[in-house]
Every structure is written in C-alpha cells, then in structure tokens.
Design an enzyme around this catalytic site. Structure first.
Site, PDB file in Angstrom:
ATOM      1  N   LYS A 169      -2.810   8.504   2.666  1.00 44.23           N
ATOM      2  CA  LYS A 169      -4.676   8.117   3.948  1.00 44.23           C
ATOM      3  C   LYS A 169      -3.984   8.800   4.641  1.00 44.23           C
ATOM      4  O   LYS A 169      -5.025   9.543   5.922  1.00 44.23           O
ATOM      5  CB  LYS A 169      -4.876   6.700   4.104  1.00 44.23           C
ATOM      6  CG  LYS A 169      -5.213   5.753   2.565  1.00 44.23           C
ATOM      7  CD  LYS A 169      -6.959   6.822   2.288  1.00 44.23           C
ATOM      8  CE  LYS A 169      -7.352   6.247   0.596  1.00 44.23           C
ATOM      9  NZ  LYS A 169      -8.534   7.231   0.409  1.00 44.23           N
ATOM     10  N   TYR A 227       1.025  -0.775  -0.134  1.00 45.83           N
ATOM     11  CA  TYR A 227      -0.119  -0.203  -0.131  1.00 45.83           C
ATOM     12  C   TYR A 227       1.059   1.362   0.201  1.00 45.83           C
ATOM     13  O   TYR A 227       0.764   2.161  -0.161  1.00 45.83           O
ATOM     14  CB  TYR A 227      -0.923   0.006   1.290  1.00 45.83           C
ATOM     15  CG  TYR A 227      -1.931   1.470   1.217  1.00 45.83           C
ATOM     16  CD1 TYR A 227      -2.740   0.890  -0.119  1.00 45.83           C
ATOM     17  CD2 TYR A 227      -2.210   1.975   2.260  1.00 45.83           C
ATOM     18  CE1 TYR A 227      -4.157   2.330  -0.491  1.00 45.83           C
ATOM     19  CE2 TYR A 227      -3.285   2.535   1.920  1.00 45.83           C
ATOM     20  CZ  TYR A 227      -4.241   2.832   0.966  1.00 45.83           C
ATOM     21  OH  TYR A 227      -5.532   2.720   0.527  1.00 45.83           O
TER      22      TYR A 227
HETATM   23  P1  NAD Z   1     -12.755   2.826  -7.895  1.00 45.73           P
HETATM   24  O1  NAD Z   1     -12.031   2.532  -8.966  1.00 45.73           O
HETATM   25  O2  NAD Z   1     -13.908   3.075  -8.151  1.00 45.73           O
HETATM   26  O3  NAD Z   1     -12.485   4.675  -7.579  1.00 45.73           O
HETATM   27  C1  NAD Z   1     -11.749   5.758  -7.149  1.00 45.73           C
HETATM   28  C2  NAD Z   1     -12.033   6.700  -7.901  1.00 45.73           C
HETATM   29  O4  NAD Z   1     -10.947   7.761  -8.255  1.00 45.73           O
HETATM   30  C3  NAD Z   1     -12.016   6.887  -9.286  1.00 45.73           C
HETATM   31  O5  NAD Z   1     -13.529   6.868  -9.969  1.00 45.73           O
HETATM   32  C4  NAD Z   1     -11.462   7.514 -10.112  1.00 45.73           C
HETATM   33  O6  NAD Z   1     -11.773   7.792 -11.744  1.00 45.73           O
HETATM   34  C5  NAD Z   1     -11.080   8.839  -9.473  1.00 45.73           C
HETATM   35  N1  NAD Z   1     -10.091   9.615  -9.256  1.00 45.73           N
HETATM   36  C6  NAD Z   1      -8.947   9.140  -9.040  1.00 45.73           C
HETATM   37  N2  NAD Z   1      -7.838  10.175  -9.522  1.00 45.73           N
HETATM   38  C7  NAD Z   1      -8.474  11.539 -10.082  1.00 45.73           C
HETATM   39  C8  NAD Z   1      -8.268  12.458  -9.818  1.00 45.73           C
HETATM   40  N3  NAD Z   1      -7.054  12.820 -10.440  1.00 45.73           N
HETATM   41  N4  NAD Z   1      -9.876  13.894 -10.438  1.00 45.73           N
HETATM   42  C9  NAD Z   1     -11.041  12.554 -10.556  1.00 45.73           C
HETATM   43  N5  NAD Z   1     -10.995  11.994  -9.875  1.00 45.73           N
HETATM   44  C10 NAD Z   1     -10.077  11.168  -9.890  1.00 45.73           C
HETATM   45  O7  NAD Z   1     -12.654   2.704  -6.710  1.00 45.73           O
HETATM   46  P2  NAD Z   1     -13.497   2.738  -5.095  1.00 45.73           P
HETATM   47  O8  NAD Z   1     -12.391   1.242  -3.862  1.00 45.73           O
HETATM   48  O9  NAD Z   1     -14.321   2.469  -4.633  1.00 45.73           O
HETATM   49  O10 NAD Z   1     -12.105   3.784  -4.297  1.00 45.73           O
HETATM   50  C11 NAD Z   1     -12.978   5.388  -4.130  1.00 45.73           C
HETATM   51  C12 NAD Z   1     -11.847   5.375  -2.184  1.00 45.73           C
HETATM   52  O11 NAD Z   1     -12.384   4.815  -1.831  1.00 45.73           O
HETATM   53  C13 NAD Z   1     -11.186   6.208  -2.833  1.00 45.73           C
HETATM   54  O12 NAD Z   1     -10.390   6.476  -1.412  1.00 45.73           O
HETATM   55  C14 NAD Z   1     -10.311   4.356  -2.419  1.00 45.73           C
HETATM   56  O13 NAD Z   1      -9.136   4.884  -1.579  1.00 45.73           O
HETATM   57  C15 NAD Z   1     -10.958   3.909  -1.065  1.00 45.73           C
HETATM   58  N6  NAD Z   1     -11.560   2.993  -0.325  1.00 45.73           N
HETATM   59  C16 NAD Z   1     -11.306   1.701  -1.409  1.00 45.73           C
HETATM   60  C17 NAD Z   1     -10.817   0.638  -0.389  1.00 45.73           C
HETATM   61  C18 NAD Z   1     -11.259  -0.620  -0.958  1.00 45.73           C
HETATM   62  O14 NAD Z   1     -10.983  -1.794  -0.980  1.00 45.73           O
HETATM   63  N7  NAD Z   1     -11.476  -0.529  -2.769  1.00 45.73           N
HETATM   64  C19 NAD Z   1     -11.182   0.420   0.982  1.00 45.73           C
HETATM   65  C20 NAD Z   1     -11.190   1.772   1.561  1.00 45.73           C
HETATM   66  C21 NAD Z   1     -10.911   3.387   0.742  1.00 45.73           C
HETATM   67  O1  0WE Z   2      -6.976   2.972  -1.788  1.00 48.23           O
HETATM   68  C1  0WE Z   2      -6.647   2.070  -2.316  1.00 48.23           C
HETATM   69  C2  0WE Z   2      -5.968   1.971  -3.341  1.00 48.23           C
HETATM   70  C3  0WE Z   2      -5.957   3.062  -4.811  1.00 48.23           C
HETATM   71  C4  0WE Z   2      -5.454   3.314  -5.469  1.00 48.23           C
HETATM   72  C5  0WE Z   2      -5.597   2.182  -6.804  1.00 48.23           C
HETATM   73  C6  0WE Z   2      -4.728   2.335  -7.590  1.00 48.23           C
HETATM   74  C7  0WE Z   2      -4.603   1.202  -8.738  1.00 48.23           C
HETATM   75  C8  0WE Z   2      -4.833   1.783 -10.183  1.00 48.23           C
HETATM   76  C9  0WE Z   2      -4.420   3.794  -6.063  1.00 48.23           C
HETATM   77  N1  0WE Z   2      -3.914   4.242  -6.968  1.00 48.23           N
HETATM   78  C10 0WE Z   2      -3.892   3.035  -8.246  1.00 48.23           C
HETATM   79  N2  0WE Z   2      -3.091   3.571  -9.319  1.00 48.23           N
HETATM   80  C11 0WE Z   2      -3.260   2.712 -10.273  1.00 48.23           C
HETATM   81  O2  0WE Z   2      -1.898   2.550 -11.058  1.00 48.23           O
HETATM   82  N3  0WE Z   2      -7.585   0.758  -1.567  1.00 48.23           N
HETATM   83  C12 0WE Z   2      -7.878   0.859   0.142  1.00 48.23           C
HETATM   84  C13 0WE Z   2      -7.057  -0.314  -2.187  1.00 48.23           C
HETATM   85  C14 0WE Z   2      -5.960  -1.407  -1.790  1.00 48.23           C
HETATM   86  O3  0WE Z   2      -4.802  -0.508  -2.690  1.00 48.23           O
HETATM   87  C15 0WE Z   2      -4.071  -1.658  -2.431  1.00 48.23           C
HETATM   88  C16 0WE Z   2      -5.102  -2.352  -1.090  1.00 48.23           C
HETATM   89  C17 0WE Z   2      -5.671  -1.998  -0.599  1.00 48.23           C
HETATM   90  C18 0WE Z   2      -6.759  -2.951  -0.205  1.00 48.23           C
HETATM   91  C19 0WE Z   2      -2.594  -1.624  -2.586  1.00 48.23           C
HETATM   92  C20 0WE Z   2      -1.989  -2.262  -2.434  1.00 48.23           C
HETATM   93  C21 0WE Z   2      -2.038  -3.799  -1.133  1.00 48.23           C
HETATM   94  C22 0WE Z   2      -3.606  -3.239  -0.608  1.00 48.23           C
END
Ligand code: NAD
Ligand code: 0WE
Length: 256
Positions: free
Chosen positions: A163, A156
């Site tokens: 974060k 991560y």
């Molecule tokens: P997702 O890929 O559906 O959403 C991420 C969004 O960020 C996308 O819609 C992408 O277009 C947008 N984004 C990235 N760069 C951008 C920019 N420059 N301008 C505008 N938008 C931009 O994935 P998700 O899992 O729904 O992620 C949403 C949030 O939840 C993120 O902050 C992620 O860190 C957080 N999160 C995800 C998880 C997980 O396991 N999926 C867990 C905890 C927190």
């Molecule tokens: O916040 C996240 C992921 C956010 C994210 C994901 C990507 C994938 C594609 C940010 N940047 C990028 N860049 C890319 O090019 N999570 C909480 C999901 C997540 O991501 C991980 C995790 C978990 C959970 C990455 C490594 C280990 C665990």
C-alpha cells in the site's frame, strides 16, 4: 446532473460480492448516470458478479485478472469497442498470500512479496497505462489504500509495504497523466468487514478499537467510501490529483 457524469463510462475492478468496496462505488457512479463496466477476477466469481450487475440496468460485466497483461489488453480492447471513450477507472484490488498476513513481517518470502506488490500495486500502473488512451477527454482514476501503508498494523505486513508503494505510484501516475487532464487519487478507508478483511483473526477487536479511537466514535461504512468515489469521479474534485483522501471517521489524525 450537476456532477457532470451522466452518459460517461466507468470501469470498476474488484467486485467480489455485495460487501465489496468496489460495489459501493459502482452503485453510486451508476446512480449518477454513468455507463458501467464491471470486472471480476475469474470464473469462480462470474456468477456472483452477474447477479449483482443485474441490479444496475445497462451495466456489463467482463472477466479480468489484473496480474495478467493479456487479460488487461483484451479488456481494454473490448471497452474501446463498447464505450469509445472512458472517464473513470476504479481500482479496488489487493492480494497477498494468506500466510504473509500473520506472524512477523521479517519472515516475508520473496514470492509473497512479489505477488503482493504485483497484484496490489503494479496492477494500477498497468491498468492506468491501458486506460489512458481511452480517456481522451480527461478523467479520474482512483484506488483503495489503508493506513497500514504509513504506520505498522500488526499482521498487515507485506500488504502495508504494497500500500505504501501504491500511494507512491498514485503520485507518479498523477504527475505523468496530469497533462492529459487525467487525475489519479487514492481513498484510504478505515477497516470494513468485507471478504478481504474476513481473513483477519481478530477483526471484531480491531473494529471496536478503531471505533473507540476515531473522532466520530464509529467505523466507516461502504456507502461512505462509495460517495467519496463519486466525488473523486466528478468535476467537484477537479483540482485534486496525486492525493490520498481518508475516509476513516478521522482515525488517522489521532496521536493518542
Ligand atoms: P473484496 O474482497 O471485496 O475486494 C478485493 C477484490 O480484489 C476482490 O474482488 C478480488 O476478486 C480482487 N482481486 C484480487 N486479486 C485479483 C486479481 N489478480 N485480479 C483481479 N482482481 C483481483 O474486499 P474490499 O475490502 O472491498 O477490498 C477492496 C480494496 O479496498 C482493496 O484494495 C483493499 O486493500 C482496500 N481496503 C480495504 C479495507 C477493508 O477494511 N476492507 C480498508 C482499506 C482499504
Ligand atoms: O487491504 C486489506 C486486505 C487485503 C487482503 C486480504 C486478504 C485476505 C485473503 C490481501 N490479501 C489477502 N489474502 C488472502 O488470502 N485490508 C485493509 C483489510 C485488512 O486486512 C488485514 C487488516 C486489515 C484492516 C490484515 C491484517 C491486519 C489488518
């Protein structure tokens, strides 16, 4: 409607597809009667966003790359014209260059660090500053975070640092905006299979380990994060600001 959100306006950042956490929150806010503005990052995501938004009667879509000040300014000018006042902002955006999410954190590049912190943390500050003048009757700003902010999660890496900064930014924003009755909070979601999680090599193993250790013995679903988003938007949470709420099936409480 008991939640008091009927007819109020919300803007949501971070809808990429139907698995997006932002989409799960948007659906619930819409269900509570809110007028919805949904933003997408770029042209590439425009069609997908338009198709989804068609499922929410009355919702409108706008393009906004949150790393560009002029796009944020333009968006909020449009929102002022369309909605006048705004009640809720959902920030569900994160990005780090893919090469930074593998290998050792010690190898993080200056450019990778800058981009991760800019898109994933500073954007909340910029969006909150632009939104506050429209939130003249008070309101709720929320963002999404992850446990990797406080404990080391392999790979991560720089996102964990981003974060941690985001959670601190939530506290500083809450302190500034509280006098305008604007609350600012984070939801710390457990791992969910979304586009942003798809890049992880061993997501399957990680989800299994998470489910095994969590008190509820399962993983969290988008819908459960969605209802916490609805709670944070509503007056039910009117005494909560600057905080991080865990929606992770209890995973974070375990020591061993
Ligand atoms: P997702 O890929 O559906 O959403 C991420 C969004 O960020 C996308 O819609 C992408 O277009 C947008 N984004 C990235 N760069 C951008 C920019 N420059 N301008 C505008 N938008 C931009 O994935 P998700 O899992 O729904 O992620 C949403 C949030 O939840 C993120 O902050 C992620 O860190 C957080 N999160 C995800 C998880 C997980 O396991 N999926 C867990 C905890 C927190
Ligand atoms: O916040 C996240 C992921 C956010 C994210 C994901 C990507 C994938 C594609 C940010 N940047 C990028 N860049 C890319 O090019 N999570 C909480 C999901 C997540 O991501 C991980 C995790 C978990 C959970 C990455 C490594 C280990 C665990």
């Amino acid at each position: 409607m008991v939640l008091g959100l009927d007819g109020k306006a919300a803007v949501v950042f971070g809808v990429a597809n139907k698995r997006s956490i932002a989409w799960a929150i948007a659906k619930q806010l819409h269900g509570a009667g809110m007028r919805m503005a949904i933003t997408y990052q770029n042209e590439r995501l425009a069609q997908e966003a338009a198709d989804l938004i068609a499922e929410l009667p009355g919702a409108e879509s706008f393009q906004c790359d949150v790393s560009r000040d002029e796009e944020i300014d333009h968006l909020f000018t449009q929102l002022r014209e369309k909605y006048g006042t705004l009640h809720t902002v959902v920030h569900s955006v994160a990005f780090a260059p893919a090469n930074e999410l593998r290998g050792e954190f010690v190898q993080t590049t200056r450019e990778g660090f800058r981009i991760a912190l800019d898109v994933s943390c500073y954007s909340l500050v910029a969006v909150s500053r632009a939104a506050a003048p429209l939130m003249s009757l008070g309101g709720s700003i929320m963002t999404l975070t992850y446990y990797g902010a406080e404990k080391v999660v392999p790979n991560y890496n720089v996102m964990g640092v981003a974060k941690a900064a985001l959670e601190a930014a939530v506290r500083y924003l809450a302190a500034d905006l509280g006098k305008q009755n604007i609350r600012v909070n984070a939801i710390s979601a457990g791992p969910i299979k979304t586009l942003a999680a798809r890049g992880i090599g061993n997501l399957g193993d990680m989800l299994k380990a998470h489910a095994d250790r969590a008190p509820l013995r399962r993983n969290v679903e988008q819908d459960e994060v969605g209802s916490t988003g609805l709670f944070l938007a509503s007056d039910m949470s009117r005494g909560i600001t600057g905080d991080t709420i865990y929606v992770d099936c209890g995973y974070n409480i375990m020591g061993f």
